[in-house]
Scaffold this active site. Structure first.
Site, short mmCIF file in Angstrom:
data_model
loop_
_atom_site.label_atom_id
_atom_site.label_comp_id
_atom_site.label_asym_id
_atom_site.label_seq_id
_atom_site.Cartn_x
_atom_site.Cartn_y
_atom_site.Cartn_z
N ASP A 20 0.69 -1.29 -0.03
CA ASP A 20 0.03 -0.16 0.12
C ASP A 20 1.14 1.37 -0.14
OD1 ASP A 20 -2.38 1.58 -0.11
OD2 ASP A 20 -2.57 1.28 2.20
N ASN A 68 -10.45 -3.76 -6.81
CA ASN A 68 -9.77 -2.74 -7.51
C ASN A 68 -10.36 -2.26 -8.83
OD1 ASN A 68 -6.48 -3.72 -6.20
ND2 ASN A 68 -7.76 -2.05 -5.39
#
Length: 231
Positions: A20, A68
């Site tokens: 991340d 996503n």
């Protein structure tokens, strides 16, 4: 934080990472998100190499979640192109270094050329002695539901039945889960497998992650007492 050096024998066998911070890394430098993802790809290469140096049996990376797909189409396109280039650039090295590639998730939802490249990579690396598992179009809740359906088709649903049908059934138990960028949540990643895993959250943005960070995480892991619900 500095940890004392610990014998590698006490390091985890299986480490998973929620990668991340690519976007924030780029934004902090006034760069487009695409360059953040490219820098994140470089961090993947460094971390895979570091996993070999540290003697890990398995490294699992959360590369593209089932959620996503909600991102901007241009960003998804950038990620797909990055995936294509990464496979083309690194496949020969994976074969030479004995890395077995494994995909967890429904990667066949990707474009046909990516699916073909992944199929070739899976075939060429099948004889590897250590594993790089990449989560693509993956969601842990969906994985557990799928495993429960398959277990039910065999009879009673129990923990052993579900585990047999997880994407990770042939991998070592998860020992350590790391998330970069300062976020403290699992984001639908390896929920079942994390039941007794140790967790480590770091403020380091993923593009800045490397061997020193992975080593420090492994040394921190080696100092912890794992009780699995006992005293």
């Amino acid at each position: 934080m500095v940890f004392p050096l610990v014998a590698q024998a006490n390091y985890p066998r299986h480490v998973a990472i929620i990668m991340d911070g690519n976007g924030r890394w780029a934004k902090s430098r006034g760069l487009p998100r695409a360059l953040g993802h490219k820098a994140g790809g470089d961090a993947v290469k460094r971390t895979v190499e570091a996993a070999g140096t540290l003697g890990l049996d398995c490294l699992t990376l959360y590369a593209f979640s089932s959620e996503n797909w909600k991102r901007e189409e241009s960003e998804i396109s950038d990620l797909m192109n990055l995936m294509r280039r990464f496979i083309e650039r690194e496949l020969d090295a994976f074969v030479a270094e004995g890395i077995r590639l494994k995909i967890i998730g429904d990667y066949r939802a990707f474009a046909p050329d990516i699916v073909e490249k992944l199929d070739i990579a899976l075939d060429r690396t099948a004889g590897g002695t250590r594993t790089l598992a990449v989560a693509l179009n993956y969601g842990a809740q969906q994985e557990i539901a799928r495993a429960a359906r398959l277990a039910a088709a065999e009879g009673a649903i129990d923990a052993d039945g579900i585990e047999r049908h997880l994407f990770t059934a042939d991998l070592p138990p998860l020992d350590l889960l790391i998330r970069t960028s300062g976020e403290v949540r699992l984001s639908n990643f390896l929920l079942w497998q994390s039941a007794y895993a140790e967790m480590l959250f770091t403020d380091v943005l993923w593009p800045d992650f490397g061997e020193d960070h992975l080593r420090a995480a492994c040394e921190a892991f080696a100092t912890r007492e794992r009780r699995y619900g006992g005293r």
